[in-house]
Design a protein around this motif. Structure first.
Motif, PDB file in Angstrom:
ATOM      1  N   VAL A  84      -3.056   7.725  -4.092  1.00 47.52           N
ATOM      2  CA  VAL A  84      -2.998   6.322  -4.504  1.00 47.52           C
ATOM      3  C   VAL A  84      -3.345   5.386  -3.358  1.00 47.52           C
ATOM      4  CG1 VAL A  84      -1.450   4.503  -5.332  1.00 47.52           C
ATOM      5  CG2 VAL A  84      -1.357   6.785  -6.347  1.00 47.52           C
ATOM      6  N   ASN A  85      -2.741   5.613  -2.191  1.00 49.45           N
ATOM      7  CA  ASN A  85      -2.962   4.705  -1.060  1.00 49.45           C
ATOM      8  C   ASN A  85      -4.382   4.785  -0.520  1.00 49.45           C
ATOM      9  OD1 ASN A  85      -0.297   3.765  -1.130  1.00 49.45           O
ATOM     10  ND2 ASN A  85       0.416   5.414   0.177  1.00 49.45           N
ATOM     11  N   SER A  86      -4.993   5.966  -0.554  1.00 51.35           N
ATOM     12  CA  SER A  86      -6.373   6.088  -0.078  1.00 51.35           C
ATOM     13  C   SER A  86      -7.337   5.352  -1.001  1.00 51.35           C
ATOM     14  CB  SER A  86      -6.776   7.563   0.036  1.00 51.35           C
ATOM     15  OG  SER A  86      -6.722   8.199  -1.226  1.00 51.35           O
ATOM     16  N   MET A  87      -7.109   5.410  -2.306  1.00 54.05           N
ATOM     17  CA  MET A  87      -7.970   4.671  -3.235  1.00 54.05           C
ATOM     18  C   MET A  87      -7.811   3.166  -3.053  1.00 54.05           C
ATOM     19  SD  MET A  87      -8.043   6.865  -6.790  1.00 54.05           S
ATOM     20  CE  MET A  87      -6.264   6.827  -7.067  1.00 54.05           C
ATOM     21  N   ALA A  88      -6.560   2.715  -2.880  1.00 54.22           N
ATOM     22  CA  ALA A  88      -6.325   1.293  -2.648  1.00 54.22           C
ATOM     23  C   ALA A  88      -6.958   0.843  -1.338  1.00 54.22           C
ATOM     24  CB  ALA A  88      -4.824   1.014  -2.643  1.00 54.22           C
ATOM     25  N   ALA A  89      -6.810   1.659  -0.282  1.00 50.18           N
ATOM     26  CA  ALA A  89      -7.363   1.311   1.027  1.00 50.18           C
ATOM     27  C   ALA A  89      -8.891   1.283   0.988  1.00 50.18           C
ATOM     28  CB  ALA A  89      -6.882   2.318   2.066  1.00 50.18           C
ATOM     29  N   TYR A  90      -9.491   2.232   0.281  1.00 50.65           N
ATOM     30  CA  TYR A  90     -10.957   2.257   0.188  1.00 50.65           C
ATOM     31  C   TYR A  90     -11.476   1.025  -0.538  1.00 50.65           C
ATOM     32  CZ  TYR A  90     -15.677   3.802  -0.877  1.00 50.65           C
ATOM     33  OH  TYR A  90     -17.044   3.873  -0.980  1.00 50.65           O
ATOM     34  N   ALA A  91     -10.780   0.632  -1.596  1.00 50.15           N
ATOM     35  CA  ALA A  91     -11.187  -0.564  -2.330  1.00 50.15           C
ATOM     36  C   ALA A  91     -11.087  -1.806  -1.454  1.00 50.15           C
ATOM     37  CB  ALA A  91     -10.335  -0.726  -3.582  1.00 50.15           C
ATOM     38  N   LEU A  92     -10.019  -1.913  -0.673  1.00 48.79           N
ATOM     39  CA  LEU A  92      -9.836  -3.074   0.189  1.00 48.79           C
ATOM     40  C   LEU A  92     -10.791  -3.076   1.379  1.00 48.79           C
ATOM     41  CD1 LEU A  92      -5.923  -3.232   0.236  1.00 48.79           C
ATOM     42  CD2 LEU A  92      -7.473  -4.839  -0.893  1.00 48.79           C
ATOM     43  N   ILE A 141       9.010   5.319  -6.629  1.00 54.64           N
ATOM     44  CA  ILE A 141       9.064   4.081  -5.846  1.00 54.64           C
ATOM     45  C   ILE A 141       8.503   4.253  -4.431  1.00 54.64           C
ATOM     46  CG2 ILE A 141      11.046   3.270  -7.155  1.00 54.64           C
ATOM     47  CD1 ILE A 141      11.743   4.106  -3.634  1.00 54.64           C
ATOM     48  N   ALA A 142       8.287   5.491  -4.004  1.00 58.07           N
ATOM     49  CA  ALA A 142       7.834   5.732  -2.626  1.00 58.07           C
ATOM     50  C   ALA A 142       6.334   6.030  -2.542  1.00 58.07           C
ATOM     51  CB  ALA A 142       8.623   6.889  -2.017  1.00 58.07           C
ATOM     52  N   ILE A 143       5.638   6.043  -3.674  1.00 59.61           N
ATOM     53  CA  ILE A 143       4.226   6.433  -3.653  1.00 59.61           C
ATOM     54  C   ILE A 143       3.378   5.400  -2.922  1.00 59.61           C
ATOM     55  CG2 ILE A 143       2.203   6.845  -5.092  1.00 59.61           C
ATOM     56  CD1 ILE A 143       4.078   8.062  -7.175  1.00 59.61           C
ATOM     57  N   ALA A 144       3.439   4.157  -3.382  1.00 61.64           N
ATOM     58  CA  ALA A 144       2.654   3.090  -2.740  1.00 61.64           C
ATOM     59  C   ALA A 144       3.391   2.605  -1.498  1.00 61.64           C
ATOM     60  CB  ALA A 144       2.439   1.938  -3.715  1.00 61.64           C
ATOM     61  N   HIS A 145       2.696   2.628  -0.364  1.00 64.34           N
ATOM     62  CA  HIS A 145       3.325   2.219   0.891  1.00 64.34           C
ATOM     63  C   HIS A 145       2.352   1.356   1.676  1.00 64.34           C
ATOM     64  CE1 HIS A 145       5.323   2.451   4.805  1.00 64.34           C
ATOM     65  NE2 HIS A 145       6.408   2.759   4.124  1.00 64.34           N
ATOM     66  N   PRO A 146       2.742   0.114   2.007  1.00 59.77           N
ATOM     67  CA  PRO A 146       1.803  -0.813   2.660  1.00 59.77           C
ATOM     68  C   PRO A 146       1.277  -0.339   4.008  1.00 59.77           C
ATOM     69  CG  PRO A 146       4.040  -1.698   2.631  1.00 59.77           C
ATOM     70  CD  PRO A 146       4.030  -0.523   1.727  1.00 59.77           C
ATOM     71  N   PHE A 147       2.123   0.301   4.820  1.00 61.67           N
ATOM     72  CA  PHE A 147       1.645   0.749   6.134  1.00 61.67           C
ATOM     73  C   PHE A 147       0.620   1.866   5.987  1.00 61.67           C
ATOM     74  CE2 PHE A 147       2.032   3.138  10.169  1.00 61.67           C
ATOM     75  CZ  PHE A 147       1.674   2.125  11.036  1.00 61.67           C
ATOM     76  N   SER A 148       0.799   2.736   5.009  1.00 55.73           N
ATOM     77  CA  SER A 148      -0.184   3.789   4.757  1.00 55.73           C
ATOM     78  C   SER A 148      -1.512   3.169   4.328  1.00 55.73           C
ATOM     79  CB  SER A 148       0.325   4.736   3.660  1.00 55.73           C
ATOM     80  OG  SER A 148       1.536   5.350   4.050  1.00 55.73           O
ATOM     81  N   ILE A 149      -1.458   2.164   3.460  1.00 57.37           N
ATOM     82  CA  ILE A 149      -2.682   1.469   3.038  1.00 57.37           C
ATOM     83  C   ILE A 149      -3.359   0.822   4.234  1.00 57.37           C
ATOM     84  CG2 ILE A 149      -3.565  -0.433   1.634  1.00 57.37           C
ATOM     85  CD1 ILE A 149      -1.363   0.162  -0.393  1.00 57.37           C
ATOM     86  N   PHE A 150      -2.561   0.227   5.113  1.00 54.32           N
ATOM     87  CA  PHE A 150      -3.113  -0.429   6.303  1.00 54.32           C
ATOM     88  C   PHE A 150      -3.856   0.568   7.191  1.00 54.32           C
ATOM     89  CE2 PHE A 150      -2.360  -1.342  10.838  1.00 54.32           C
ATOM     90  CZ  PHE A 150      -3.149  -2.469  10.969  1.00 54.32           C
ATOM     91  N   VAL A 193      -1.260  10.077   8.101  1.00 50.77           N
ATOM     92  CA  VAL A 193      -0.482   9.372   7.073  1.00 50.77           C
ATOM     93  C   VAL A 193       0.462  10.341   6.361  1.00 50.77           C
ATOM     94  CG1 VAL A 193      -0.646   8.106   4.893  1.00 50.77           C
ATOM     95  CG2 VAL A 193      -2.230   7.596   6.749  1.00 50.77           C
ATOM     96  N   GLY A 194      -0.023  11.535   6.061  1.00 50.94           N
ATOM     97  CA  GLY A 194       0.822  12.517   5.379  1.00 50.94           C
ATOM     98  C   GLY A 194       2.039  12.896   6.197  1.00 50.94           C
TER      99      GLY A 194
END
Length: 271
Positions: A84-92, A141-150, A193-194
């Motif tokens: 999830v975070n990698s897809m969000a980060a790639y989009a951003l 609740i722990a899947i999406a994490h802002p620091f991981s996205i960053f 990140v993992g």
């Protein structure tokens, strides 16, 4: 500057020794008998090694159940978080759409919000989803994490555009480019990140305490805490449980330390 190096070396060695003393005391305590542990003045080295503390831990106090629950929760969070975070980060990082920078600012801003401020609304949402007393209530609740996205976004900001263009020439769409080109080249940052996500959630205590009331669903941290309250006199067992809890983190950290540093360096930390 040269005169400072010996002083800094001695200071680093002293700090390391001081930092290791509590860990060494925990190892020593896990190998003591109850009488040995309650002895005053305390002895750092036990008179006799009691390795049966670990056997008793699993045979008598269901520690294997807590360990299995923790492994399931942590592994599920790590895998889903990377996806999830990698897809969000790639989009951003790579896609152009209105409000992209504003969304990223909200992601960064969310890191500054204390968990206690949204803990109750989050509990109400999980209750509406029917995930109370369910291990997935801890995972979701722990899947999406802002620091991981960053971190992932910073890595993708440095990604060569030529590779994406080559994928488009070969007929790959956005999903194909991401899963066939981006993901295979993201191993360094995925490892970083993992590992961070694993450490954060392996030690999680507050949210599992809120979500799970059934002892068969408890994770290690809850198990150790309940063990302390129910068997307060057997601190050697508490020490043994703590050793079991930190061992996977220590092994993973020293095994992947090189990849952790490489992943942080490869992220570039530039916007």
């Amino acid at each position: 500057m040269r005169q400072k190096k010996p002083f800094l070396l001695v200071l680093a060695i002293f700090y390391t020794i001081v930092s290791l003393v509590p860990t060494l005391w925990m190892v020593s305590g896990s190998l003591k008998s109850q009488n040995d542990f309650n002895q005053y003045p305390p002895r750092f080295i036990p008179q006799q090694m009691h390795f049966d503390n670990f056997t008793k831990l699993f045979n008598s106090f269901h520690f294997d159940v807590y360990l299995k629950n923790t492994i399931f929760v942590t592994v599920a969070i790590v895998l889903l978080s990377l996806l999830v975070n990698s897809m969000a980060a790639y989009a951003l990082a790579r896609l152009t759409f209105p409000g992209r920078n504003i969304i990223f600012m909200f992601v960064l801003g969310s890191m500054m919000i204390p968990f206690a401020t949204y803990m109750i609304p989050l509990f109400m949402v999980i209750r509406q989803l029917g995930l109370i007393n369910n291990l997935w209530g801890i995972v979701v609740i722990a899947i999406a994490h802002p620091f991981s996205i960053f971190l992932l976004r910073q890595f993708y900001m440095n990604f060569p555009k030529e590779l994406e263009e080559a994928g488009r020439i070969d007929g790959l769409g956005l999903i194909g480019i991401f899963f066939r080109l981006i993901v295979p080249t993201s191993k360094p940052i995925f490892t970083t990140v993992g590992l961070l996500v694993f450490i954060w959630n392996w030690n999680n205590y507050v949210w599992p305490l809120i979500v799970t009331n059934d002892k068969s669903l408890w994770v290690l941290q809850l198990g150790i805490t309940s063990f302390m309250s129910e068997h307060s006199a057997e601190f050697q067992m508490v020490m043994a449980g703590s050793i079991v809890a930190i061992l996977p983190i220590v092994v993973l950290f020293f095994s992947l330390q090189r990849f952790l540093i490489e992943g942080i360096l490869s992220s570039g930390i530039k916007g």
